[in-house]
Design a protein around this motif. Structure first.
Motif, PDB file in Angstrom:
ATOM      1  N   ILE A 189       0.825  -1.217   0.000  1.00  0.00           N
ATOM      2  CA  ILE A 189       0.000   0.000   0.000  1.00  0.00           C
ATOM      3  C   ILE A 189       0.856   1.262   0.000  1.00  0.00           C
ATOM      4  O   ILE A 189       0.563   2.221  -0.728  1.00  0.00           O
ATOM      5  CB  ILE A 189      -0.978  -0.008   1.191  1.00  0.00           C
ATOM      6  CG1 ILE A 189      -1.992  -1.131   0.998  1.00  0.00           C
ATOM      7  CG2 ILE A 189      -1.682   1.335   1.344  1.00  0.00           C
ATOM      8  CD1 ILE A 189      -2.872  -1.373   2.203  1.00  0.00           C
ATOM      9  N   GLN A 190       1.913   1.299   0.791  1.00  0.00           N
ATOM     10  CA  GLN A 190       2.779   2.485   0.831  1.00  0.00           C
ATOM     11  C   GLN A 190       3.459   2.727  -0.514  1.00  0.00           C
ATOM     12  O   GLN A 190       3.576   3.864  -0.960  1.00  0.00           O
ATOM     13  CB  GLN A 190       3.830   2.344   1.951  1.00  0.00           C
ATOM     14  CG  GLN A 190       3.245   2.360   3.338  1.00  0.00           C
ATOM     15  CD  GLN A 190       2.546   3.678   3.660  1.00  0.00           C
ATOM     16  OE1 GLN A 190       2.718   4.702   2.987  1.00  0.00           O
ATOM     17  NE2 GLN A 190       1.727   3.675   4.692  1.00  0.00           N
ATOM     18  N   LEU A 191       3.882   1.658  -1.162  1.00  0.00           N
ATOM     19  CA  LEU A 191       4.518   1.789  -2.475  1.00  0.00           C
ATOM     20  C   LEU A 191       3.520   2.292  -3.516  1.00  0.00           C
ATOM     21  O   LEU A 191       3.851   3.144  -4.346  1.00  0.00           O
ATOM     22  CB  LEU A 191       5.122   0.446  -2.905  1.00  0.00           C
ATOM     23  CG  LEU A 191       5.921   0.446  -4.206  1.00  0.00           C
ATOM     24  CD1 LEU A 191       7.075   1.441  -4.149  1.00  0.00           C
ATOM     25  CD2 LEU A 191       6.427  -0.955  -4.500  1.00  0.00           C
ATOM     26  N   VAL A 192       2.294   1.792  -3.462  1.00  0.00           N
ATOM     27  CA  VAL A 192       1.250   2.244  -4.388  1.00  0.00           C
ATOM     28  C   VAL A 192       0.974   3.730  -4.183  1.00  0.00           C
ATOM     29  O   VAL A 192       0.909   4.498  -5.145  1.00  0.00           O
ATOM     30  CB  VAL A 192      -0.040   1.403  -4.213  1.00  0.00           C
ATOM     31  CG1 VAL A 192      -1.201   2.017  -4.978  1.00  0.00           C
ATOM     32  CG2 VAL A 192       0.203  -0.031  -4.659  1.00  0.00           C
ATOM     33  N   ARG A 193       0.842   4.131  -2.945  1.00  0.00           N
ATOM     34  CA  ARG A 193       0.599   5.551  -2.647  1.00  0.00           C
ATOM     35  C   ARG A 193       1.747   6.416  -3.156  1.00  0.00           C
ATOM     36  O   ARG A 193       1.534   7.447  -3.792  1.00  0.00           O
ATOM     37  CB  ARG A 193       0.402   5.750  -1.148  1.00  0.00           C
ATOM     38  CG  ARG A 193      -0.875   5.119  -0.628  1.00  0.00           C
ATOM     39  CD  ARG A 193      -0.985   5.221   0.857  1.00  0.00           C
ATOM     40  NE  ARG A 193      -1.289   6.607   1.204  1.00  0.00           N
ATOM     41  CZ  ARG A 193      -1.358   7.054   2.441  1.00  0.00           C
ATOM     42  NH1 ARG A 193      -1.155   6.245   3.451  1.00  0.00           N
ATOM     43  NH2 ARG A 193      -1.653   8.304   2.677  1.00  0.00           N
ATOM     44  N   ALA A 194       2.968   5.975  -2.883  1.00  0.00           N
ATOM     45  CA  ALA A 194       4.141   6.738  -3.304  1.00  0.00           C
ATOM     46  C   ALA A 194       4.225   6.810  -4.832  1.00  0.00           C
ATOM     47  O   ALA A 194       4.630   7.834  -5.391  1.00  0.00           O
ATOM     48  CB  ALA A 194       5.407   6.115  -2.732  1.00  0.00           C
ATOM     49  N   ALA A 195       3.854   5.735  -5.507  1.00  0.00           N
ATOM     50  CA  ALA A 195       3.910   5.710  -6.977  1.00  0.00           C
ATOM     51  C   ALA A 195       3.018   6.796  -7.563  1.00  0.00           C
ATOM     52  O   ALA A 195       3.447   7.530  -8.478  1.00  0.00           O
ATOM     53  CB  ALA A 195       3.504   4.330  -7.501  1.00  0.00           C
ATOM     54  N   TYR A 196       1.794   6.937  -7.064  1.00  0.00           N
ATOM     55  CA  TYR A 196       0.881   7.928  -7.641  1.00  0.00           C
ATOM     56  C   TYR A 196       1.269   9.354  -7.276  1.00  0.00           C
ATOM     57  O   TYR A 196       1.132  10.258  -8.105  1.00  0.00           O
ATOM     58  CB  TYR A 196      -0.569   7.603  -7.267  1.00  0.00           C
ATOM     59  CG  TYR A 196      -1.019   6.372  -8.011  1.00  0.00           C
ATOM     60  CD1 TYR A 196      -1.169   6.399  -9.393  1.00  0.00           C
ATOM     61  CD2 TYR A 196      -1.205   5.163  -7.360  1.00  0.00           C
ATOM     62  CE1 TYR A 196      -1.515   5.275 -10.104  1.00  0.00           C
ATOM     63  CE2 TYR A 196      -1.557   4.021  -8.064  1.00  0.00           C
ATOM     64  CZ  TYR A 196      -1.701   4.088  -9.432  1.00  0.00           C
ATOM     65  OH  TYR A 196      -2.025   2.960 -10.139  1.00  0.00           O
ATOM     66  N   VAL A 197       1.813   9.545  -6.094  1.00  0.00           N
ATOM     67  CA  VAL A 197       2.311  10.876  -5.740  1.00  0.00           C
ATOM     68  C   VAL A 197       3.507  11.220  -6.627  1.00  0.00           C
ATOM     69  O   VAL A 197       3.612  12.339  -7.146  1.00  0.00           O
ATOM     70  CB  VAL A 197       2.668  10.949  -4.237  1.00  0.00           C
ATOM     71  CG1 VAL A 197       3.381  12.254  -3.906  1.00  0.00           C
ATOM     72  CG2 VAL A 197       1.417  10.797  -3.383  1.00  0.00           C
ATOM     73  N   GLY A 198       4.391  10.246  -6.840  1.00  0.00           N
ATOM     74  CA  GLY A 198       5.549  10.457  -7.712  1.00  0.00           C
ATOM     75  C   GLY A 198       5.148  10.731  -9.156  1.00  0.00           C
ATOM     76  O   GLY A 198       5.744  11.573  -9.825  1.00  0.00           O
ATOM     77  N   MET A 199       4.125  10.019  -9.633  1.00  0.00           N
ATOM     78  CA  MET A 199       3.656  10.247 -11.004  1.00  0.00           C
ATOM     79  C   MET A 199       3.138  11.668 -11.174  1.00  0.00           C
ATOM     80  O   MET A 199       3.395  12.306 -12.208  1.00  0.00           O
ATOM     81  CB  MET A 199       2.552   9.243 -11.351  1.00  0.00           C
ATOM     82  CG  MET A 199       3.056   7.831 -11.558  1.00  0.00           C
ATOM     83  SD  MET A 199       1.748   6.588 -11.617  1.00  0.00           S
ATOM     84  CE  MET A 199       0.756   7.163 -12.967  1.00  0.00           C
ATOM     85  N   ASP A 200       2.418  12.150 -10.192  1.00  0.00           N
ATOM     86  CA  ASP A 200       1.900  13.519 -10.263  1.00  0.00           C
ATOM     87  C   ASP A 200       3.045  14.527 -10.292  1.00  0.00           C
ATOM     88  O   ASP A 200       3.045  15.460 -11.106  1.00  0.00           O
ATOM     89  CB  ASP A 200       0.969  13.773  -9.074  1.00  0.00           C
ATOM     90  CG  ASP A 200       0.217  15.080  -9.183  1.00  0.00           C
ATOM     91  OD1 ASP A 200      -0.366  15.348 -10.257  1.00  0.00           O
ATOM     92  OD2 ASP A 200       0.199  15.829  -8.185  1.00  0.00           O
ATOM     93  N   LEU A 201       4.020  14.309  -9.433  1.00  0.00           N
ATOM     94  CA  LEU A 201       5.173  15.211  -9.370  1.00  0.00           C
ATOM     95  C   LEU A 201       5.974  15.184 -10.677  1.00  0.00           C
ATOM     96  O   LEU A 201       6.295  16.233 -11.243  1.00  0.00           O
ATOM     97  CB  LEU A 201       6.065  14.817  -8.185  1.00  0.00           C
ATOM     98  CG  LEU A 201       7.262  15.708  -7.915  1.00  0.00           C
ATOM     99  CD1 LEU A 201       6.814  17.121  -7.569  1.00  0.00           C
ATOM    100  CD2 LEU A 201       8.083  15.118  -6.776  1.00  0.00           C
ATOM    101  N   ILE A 202       6.260  14.005 -11.180  1.00  0.00           N
ATOM    102  CA  ILE A 202       7.005  13.879 -12.433  1.00  0.00           C
ATOM    103  C   ILE A 202       6.205  14.470 -13.606  1.00  0.00           C
ATOM    104  O   ILE A 202       6.755  15.144 -14.465  1.00  0.00           O
ATOM    105  CB  ILE A 202       7.348  12.401 -12.719  1.00  0.00           C
ATOM    106  CG1 ILE A 202       8.420  11.914 -11.747  1.00  0.00           C
ATOM    107  CG2 ILE A 202       7.827  12.205 -14.159  1.00  0.00           C
ATOM    108  CD1 ILE A 202       8.662  10.416 -11.806  1.00  0.00           C
ATOM    109  N   GLY A 203       4.905  14.198 -13.612  1.00  0.00           N
ATOM    110  CA  GLY A 203       4.063  14.677 -14.715  1.00  0.00           C
ATOM    111  C   GLY A 203       4.074  16.185 -14.848  1.00  0.00           C
ATOM    112  O   GLY A 203       4.308  16.721 -15.943  1.00  0.00           O
ATOM    113  N   TRP A 204       3.829  16.872 -13.745  1.00  0.00           N
ATOM    114  CA  TRP A 204       3.725  18.332 -13.805  1.00  0.00           C
ATOM    115  C   TRP A 204       5.081  19.035 -13.783  1.00  0.00           C
ATOM    116  O   TRP A 204       5.240  20.093 -14.396  1.00  0.00           O
ATOM    117  CB  TRP A 204       2.853  18.861 -12.668  1.00  0.00           C
ATOM    118  CG  TRP A 204       1.408  18.553 -12.872  1.00  0.00           C
ATOM    119  CD1 TRP A 204       0.651  17.654 -12.174  1.00  0.00           C
ATOM    120  CD2 TRP A 204       0.534  19.124 -13.846  1.00  0.00           C
ATOM    121  NE1 TRP A 204      -0.627  17.631 -12.663  1.00  0.00           N
ATOM    122  CE2 TRP A 204      -0.741  18.519 -13.692  1.00  0.00           C
ATOM    123  CE3 TRP A 204       0.694  20.074 -14.858  1.00  0.00           C
ATOM    124  CZ2 TRP A 204      -1.835  18.847 -14.475  1.00  0.00           C
ATOM    125  CZ3 TRP A 204      -0.399  20.396 -15.642  1.00  0.00           C
ATOM    126  CH2 TRP A 204      -1.642  19.790 -15.448  1.00  0.00           C
TER     127      TRP A 204
END
Length: 182
Positions: A43-58
């Motif tokens: 769960i922590q890795l999944v949460r971190a993945a989506y936060v990271g995707m948002d950061l990388i995307g923008w």
């Protein structure tokens, strides 16, 4: 058409190559995070993945897409390739512009997933359809950018109608200039 000075042309080309290759690399990282968000049971890795995707995307992908689009247009306007003379340049322009617009659309669900991940426990099964879509979108973006890269390297022959008319005008003008000076 006015050509850029060699130093300006080379600088613009360097910016175009760096931003385009950087965009491709950032999408590769984004794709890894999207696959991790889809497949991990942590769960922590999944949460971190989506936060990271948002950061990388923008912070990385979107600015690089704009830099690639703008520097490509500058290259097209200031070099002999032109912006609308060769089919490969037009195809690259269309793919890059479309990818940039679709990126803006695509980043909206990424931001929503990141908000969900930070607001509550995001279980691996939550929003599965959106997770699959994020992987598919990132894969499609990789394919589109690989196509533009291949077009840049191989530069397939073929002039557009506009390119043919420009070439015909140059040949006619050059021929009449030679005929009058002899």
């Amino acid at each position: 058409m006015r050509m850029m000075r060699p130093a300006v042309r080379k600088g613009a080309l360097a910016i175009h190559i760096i931003s385009s290759v950087g965009w491709l690399g950032a999408i590769a990282g984004f794709l890894v995070l999207a696959i991790t968000g889809l497949t991990s049971t942590n769960i922590q890795l999944v949460r971190a993945a989506y936060v990271g995707m948002d950061l990388i995307g923008w912070s990385i992908i979107f600015p690089l897409s704009l830099a690639s689009l703008a520097s490509g247009i500058i290259q097209g306007l200031g070099t002999v390739w032109g912006l609308f003379r060769h089919y490969w340049v037009v195809i690259k322009l269309v793919i890059t512009a479309l990818a940039t617009v679709l990126l803006l659309v695509h980043l909206q669900p990424v931001t929503a997933m990141a908000a969900m991940a930070t607001a509550a426990d995001l279980r691996p099964s939550d929003m599965n359809a959106m997770r699959i879509q994020l992987v598919a979108d990132a894969g499609a973006a990789m394919l589109a950018l690989l196509v533009t890269t291949i077009l840049s390297v191989y530069k397939p022959r073929g002039l557009t109608r506009y390119g043919e008319s420009v070439s015909a005008q140059k040949n006619t003008g050059a021929g009449s200039a030679k005929g009058t000076s002899a």
